[in-house]
Design an enzyme around this catalytic site. Structure first.
Site, PDB file in Angstrom:
ATOM      1  N   HIS B 258      -9.742 -20.849  10.676  1.00 46.28           N
ATOM      2  CA  HIS B 258     -10.625 -20.686   9.500  1.00 46.28           C
ATOM      3  C   HIS B 258     -11.547 -21.903   9.375  1.00 46.28           C
ATOM      4  O   HIS B 258     -11.747 -22.421   8.276  1.00 46.28           O
ATOM      5  CB  HIS B 258      -9.801 -20.530   8.210  1.00 46.28           C
ATOM      6  CG  HIS B 258      -9.150 -19.190   8.069  1.00 46.28           C
ATOM      7  ND1 HIS B 258      -9.772 -18.108   7.491  1.00 46.28           N
ATOM      8  CD2 HIS B 258      -7.933 -18.741   8.444  1.00 46.28           C
ATOM      9  CE1 HIS B 258      -8.966 -17.057   7.506  1.00 46.28           C
ATOM     10  NE2 HIS B 258      -7.830 -17.402   8.085  1.00 46.28           N
ATOM     11  N   ASP B 321      -2.944 -20.989   8.783  1.00 49.91           N
ATOM     12  CA  ASP B 321      -2.750 -19.561   9.032  1.00 49.91           C
ATOM     13  C   ASP B 321      -3.833 -19.001   9.956  1.00 49.91           C
ATOM     14  O   ASP B 321      -4.865 -19.618  10.181  1.00 49.91           O
ATOM     15  CB  ASP B 321      -2.754 -18.795   7.710  1.00 49.91           C
ATOM     16  CG  ASP B 321      -4.050 -18.965   6.959  1.00 49.91           C
ATOM     17  OD1 ASP B 321      -4.558 -20.114   6.915  1.00 49.91           O
ATOM     18  OD2 ASP B 321      -4.584 -17.978   6.434  1.00 49.91           O
ATOM     19  N   GLU B 322      -3.547 -17.856  10.482  1.00 42.85           N
ATOM     20  CA  GLU B 322      -4.522 -17.029  11.198  1.00 42.85           C
ATOM     21  C   GLU B 322      -5.393 -17.825  12.166  1.00 42.85           C
ATOM     22  O   GLU B 322      -6.579 -18.016  11.928  1.00 42.85           O
ATOM     23  CB  GLU B 322      -5.386 -16.278  10.187  1.00 42.85           C
ATOM     24  CG  GLU B 322      -4.560 -15.343   9.299  1.00 42.85           C
ATOM     25  CD  GLU B 322      -5.396 -14.568   8.285  1.00 42.85           C
ATOM     26  OE1 GLU B 322      -4.980 -13.448   7.935  1.00 42.85           O
ATOM     27  OE2 GLU B 322      -6.455 -15.070   7.851  1.00 42.85           O
ATOM     28  N   THR B 323      -4.777 -18.285  13.228  1.00 40.07           N
ATOM     29  CA  THR B 323      -5.511 -19.041  14.238  1.00 40.07           C
ATOM     30  C   THR B 323      -5.369 -18.368  15.600  1.00 40.07           C
ATOM     31  O   THR B 323      -4.585 -18.812  16.436  1.00 40.07           O
ATOM     32  CB  THR B 323      -4.979 -20.494  14.307  1.00 40.07           C
ATOM     33  OG1 THR B 323      -4.921 -21.035  12.991  1.00 40.07           O
ATOM     34  CG2 THR B 323      -5.862 -21.374  15.167  1.00 40.07           C
ATOM     35  N   GLU B 373       2.632 -19.560   9.309  1.00 46.72           N
ATOM     36  CA  GLU B 373       2.466 -19.838  10.734  1.00 46.72           C
ATOM     37  C   GLU B 373       2.923 -21.228  11.139  1.00 46.72           C
ATOM     38  O   GLU B 373       3.130 -21.487  12.327  1.00 46.72           O
ATOM     39  CB  GLU B 373       1.001 -19.645  11.144  1.00 46.72           C
ATOM     40  CG  GLU B 373       0.564 -18.188  11.195  1.00 46.72           C
ATOM     41  CD  GLU B 373       0.003 -17.682   9.875  1.00 46.72           C
ATOM     42  OE1 GLU B 373       0.401 -18.219   8.822  1.00 46.72           O
ATOM     43  OE2 GLU B 373      -0.818 -16.756   9.907  1.00 46.72           O
TER      44      GLU B 373
END
Lengths: 682, 682
Positions: B258, B321-323, B373
């Protein structure tokens, strides 16, 4: 008064009427411009706002203009629901081309060129201005020209040549009596820009609080406020915010009267009467700075030097009003000083004070502004007199050669309908002033004194009425059609809400809080019968101070609500016998209104046991029952051209007279209208 | 579900029903406390709030506590309409005595004592707490105990022993996707304090914008934002504002994913994929900081050192998160690094990154928080895992020995009714965790992601639902009565409005803007039939980005409006056959509702020609006509115990099924209720 038909969406509940599409002289269906431009010609059709719209800046691409352009795009996007590209081109082939010669003065003054021209066709928009200031005004006009149509949102085709009638168009907010957080000021500045006002006059100091931080004299806020004040960073932020929107920030540092906050912090400046802490009562205080000591001027000099580093405006307001200063007549040292300097009375001593302060202000490269009281033949002619005493006082100043700004009858706390200040002209058509003297009248300022408003209610006292006054300051003298003004004011009011102003939402919030429930359908209708009494009446009735909770019913309702003008209009149609169809429609609207407000009463009375703050409205509720019945009857007699039964008229007028007595600090919005209706009955 | 009778003020227009006074278990008429205290015993009578009320601080008189006391007095004054003395005594003879042992920790952490006891009699109030924090909570309870009565406002007599069930009770606001001005955050913090939340989690960075000023790396906001960001002064101001109200500010600096905003500013941190400017699309981006270069950690170290000078909280959130970071699999240098360090996949590389960042964070004397995560067996056990994946993931972490904070299902953009997150417990009654593991669950956080909200709409998405979730975090596990919760939520929602929150006013403002008129009576009723679809459905339907104007009908209406629960309740009474009188009342309410929303349709359709942004509601309007008729019929069949005509039920269910199809990004608030009603018909 030109009478136009009303169109009703439905006869149920309360007023659902909207005015029929009005065709202004120019012939456009969408003439909702406020203030009206100096010259406008509408054409058929317009430019459809679609996602392919592009915008370009040719010539000046100043950061200020670019930021304004991006704000404009965002607002267009929100208004039209159309995502627009957020980039700014530089070719003359853009859909909207802003052709601006220069960013203008580094510090905006009253003489900066504010003019612009605007040409909107079905294919392009060309906005031309000498300065960013003109471009900002032009963008606001462009935004107002954008209106819904059967094909989505269109920018009405038009040709506009525009410039203001007066160069000084201000709004004063008193942030001393009640402190207003920065975001409240910002949204008000947004709204000012939308209606082309250009001076935010910031009343920063009064008996009730010193609201601007001083590093040189930190006690001014530490002891002279309740902890609520603007830091210097915040003040700079606001100055910058205003500049971005083409608005000057004129700071006012009230002296030598209204000075309890100064003196609480620095008693050595005192003429005698000691303030009993920061003053929580309102009205005129006896405290005054001591004009006879050198230390006073040293202090003022250091303080103002600090302030001019924050406020770049070419003008600086020293207040100067309402200084009875009894100490000046009794303090032996001051009496001796006056004798020694041949100062025969307090006025003379204040003129001496003003001359000394003027020297400081001049040295700081600022021009001085003050209220009426600073007007004194001994003072030089480059000061500006702000007149709270009204047009006559203003004209007198001009005849003596002083520049002036009119602020009376633009006092919002007088709770007058917008039409009254709207028709009050700083230079009326029948002025006795010579053209040269007329040039000395720089413009006007709307004033919002804050004894009886706080951050929850201020917006509804300022807006939308200020938009009408803004038109007085900007538009040609002959723009004076009150019905047309109210029509455009409704539309303007809606647009202003998008800045986060609460003038349209605070009433419901207040009613919810009063009722203790979210179910306020009936109370909302009931509230349409009332508006606040003027400042002074409230003061008499409630003896308001800084401690008075502003959560009464009167604080929820708003001055001059749209329904008030609508009722007056319908009454005029009915009693002046417009055509039969209009009269019938007006009668229906009036009847619907009086029935619905009357019907709301029992439901509101049912709330009283659970709503202590509503209970003072008990008497008004009873009166509303009676008066609404009289309203229904009056309309019936008038529509049917029947005579009323014997005694009805006298009794009705008596009830109306009784309703004028103070109760619950509110009055009936239909007081005058219903009186007219009753009197028109045979 | 315990069913209680409804009391109707009037059957006209739309729902005017208010619940009958509810008598909670303690027996008090005025049990509107939210969150419910750990223990409360109500007594008869209470303390009348009059102008003679005094307040005293014994023991601690810290500036923070004094300021809070003055705020409390001001709010009491506003609520009760009673001017109160603004002075704070120090004798135990005050009407309200605050007996607070100490001001507490200089920097608030999750382990600070928040407990308080409160004894209200008809003569005095005694509030006792170990810390200012406890006193702040106690004052909020005291404020909620203050309710209208026949004799004005009374503080309900009660004895309260209270402390929170969880020590970490947060609200996260995403200020990256849409920037929220400081005043929006302040009013949300006021509301948090009112419902005893204690962590404001500030999501400051995301692909769409870097919102916190860095002097060390100024390009982070210069290039990594659209010019909207918080200055360090503003951030400090907010931290101080929150501290005054007993709320920690937990800053989140999202990394390594992000991260478009970081990389736009400092491309040297990049793993490969270049951001195409600040990202305006939403969703998961491919950009990632490069975890293999020493420079990355030097940069992060210097940046975080700067940030910890602004944010004193003992914790620091690194996102995480979300990588997906596809570059980590393809960039030869990164691949080589992974091989050299025996890192077998992206997860392992991210754990390496986290370990390195943890060292920095630890050196800065902060504890690390991150999203699910970051959970990796290699990391030490004093980090805190914030779980967006839900209770199962949270429990798994606890079993591994990690502390955790639950955030799912507390995502407000899922647009679930308050009852759903309300009943979701961070440590449910049937948990499999050992008591020791349960201790690792610190609490929960409500999350407001801001892809589809802006400053005009955020309040209505956050409130009042967050108040219900706050109760979940504070009150005993067995407080789970949904009907009672909704009753108290309505009252709480009203109180929150006094902080300037727009959750109750933004709907009307949006409707006025959509309709282009202030006359929205019909549209307001129409809007009571709709609520927004969940985030993901809207994303699918509209492909929202930062450029999407949030001025659609869906942006005006609010999730889980009070009418939704009321309809469900009435339906339950009717279909579960409460007593005859209750059933008749429920039937009347349902019929009134369906009639009024149905009747609003033609009036709203009449607005369409002038309201392009309303026109997408054309299909929904037609459906509403049909469904409201079905509603009236269903209620009629159920009340009269008649069977429906042949085919009616099948056709009605078919219409309801059709209404589930996406249209105008909204759904019917009565979708489930009406389906139940129809299915209950014979």
């Amino acid at each position: 008064m030109p009478l136009r038909p009303l169109r009703c969406l439905a006869a149920s509940a309360v007023l659902l009427c909207v005015p029929a599409a009005l065709f202004a002289q120019g012939g456009a269906a969408n003439d909702l411009l406020m203030p009206k431009p100096a010259s406008v010609h509408f054409a058929a059709d317009g430019l459809r706002v679609g996602p392919d719209l592009t915008i370009a800046l040719v010539q000046t691409r100043s950061p200020r203009l670019q930021a304004a352009t991006l704000r404009f795009l965002k607002r267009m996007e929100d208004k039209t629901g159309t995502p627009l590209p957020r980039s700014i081109g530089n070719a003359t082939t853009g859909t909207i081309v802003l052709d601006v010669a220069s960013d203008g003065e580094a510090v905006q003054g009253p003489d900066e060129d504010e003019s612009y021209t605007l040409d909107v066709t079905s294919a392009t928009v060309h906005l031309k201005a000498a300065t960013t200031l003109g471009a900002l005004h032009g963008m606001e006009t462009l935004f107002q020209l954008t209106q819904p149509s059967a094909n989505g949102y269109m920018i009405q085709a038009a040709s506009v040549q525009d410039s203001p009638r007066f160069r000084w168009r201000g709004l004063m907010l008193d942030c001393a009596r009640h402190f207003e957080p920065l975001d409240v000021l910002k949204r008000n500045i947004d709204a000012m820009a939308a209606v082309k006002l250009n001076v935010f006059h910031w009343h920063l100091i009064d008996d009730q609080g010193f609201r601007i931080q001083s590093h040189v004299f930190p006690k001014l806020t530490e002891l002279g406020s309740d902890g609520k004040f603007y830091t210097q960073d915040q003040a700079r932020e606001l100055v910058q915010y205003a500049r971005e929107r083409g608005i000057r920030v004129l700071p006012e540092f009230e002296m030598p009267g209204h000075s309890a906050a100064w003196l609480v912090a620095y008693p050595e400046l005192n003429s005698g009467t000691e303030p009993n802490g920061i003053r929580q009562e309102f009205g005129i205080s006896d405290t005054a700075l001591d004009p006879t000591r050198e230390e006073t001027y040293t202090f003022i000099g250091r303080f103002l030097a600090e302030m001019t580093a924050i406020f770049p405006d070419p003008y600086l307001h020293i207040g100067g009003d309402e200084t009875p200063a009894p100490d000046w007549k009794t303090n032996p040292r001051i009496v001796a000083f006056m004798r020694a300097h041949n100062l025969t009375n307090n006025d003379a001593l204040q003129a001496y004070f003003n001359t000394r302060v003027l020297a400081i202000v001049t040295k700081l490269n600022r021009k001085m502004v003050g209220w009426d009281e600073i007007l004194h033949p001994d003072l030089p002619k480059d000061i500006v007199i702000q007149s709270w005493r009204g047009g006559e006082s203003l004209a007198k100043g001009a005849q003596m050669g002083f520049q002036g700004v009119l602020s009376q009858p633009y006092y919002l706390d007088a709770m007058k309908p917008a039409s009254v200040p709207y028709l009050a002209d700083p230079v009326p058509a029948d002025t006795k002033l010579t053209p040269q003297q007329q040039q000395l009248i720089l413009g006007g300022e709307v004033c919002m004194w804050a004894e009886q408003v706080n951050e929850r209610t201020i917006d509804s006292r300022v807006w939308p009425r200020t938009a009408a006054i803004a038109e007085r300051f900007w538009s040609p003298q002959n723009v004076r059609d009150v019905v047309d003004m109210y029509h455009r004011l409704d539309a303007t009011s809606l647009e202003l809400e998008t800045f986060g102003l609460k003038h349209l939402s605070s009433e419901d919030a207040g009613l919810r809080s009063l009722a203790g429930t979210q179910q306020i359908s009936a109370l909302r209708i009931f509230a349409q019968a009332f508006e606040p009494v003027p400042f002074y009446n409230r003061y008499l009735e409630q003896h308001t101070s800084q401690l008075t909770p502003l959560t009464n019913f009167v604080d929820a309702v708003v001055p001059d609500p749209p329904v008030k003008h609508r009722l007056a209009l319908a009454s005029a149609i009915l009693t002046q016998k417009g055509d039969a169809s209009s009269a019938a429609s007006a009668a229906a609207e009036l009847t619907s209104y009086f029935r619905s407000v009357g019907a709301s009463v029992p439901q509101v009375q049912a709330l009283f046991p659970f709503a202590p703050r509503l209970r003072p409205m008990a008497q008004r509720a009873q009166q509303l029952t009676t008066l609404s019945q009289i309203g229904v009857q009056a309309v019936q007699y008038l529509s049917s051209r029947q005579a009323a039964p014997s005694g009805w008229k006298a009794n009705s007028l008596k009830q109306l007279e009784t309703a004028k007595q103070p109760s619950a600090i509110v009055r009936f919005v239909f007081q005058d209208t219903l009186t007219e209706l009753v009197q028109a009955v045979r």
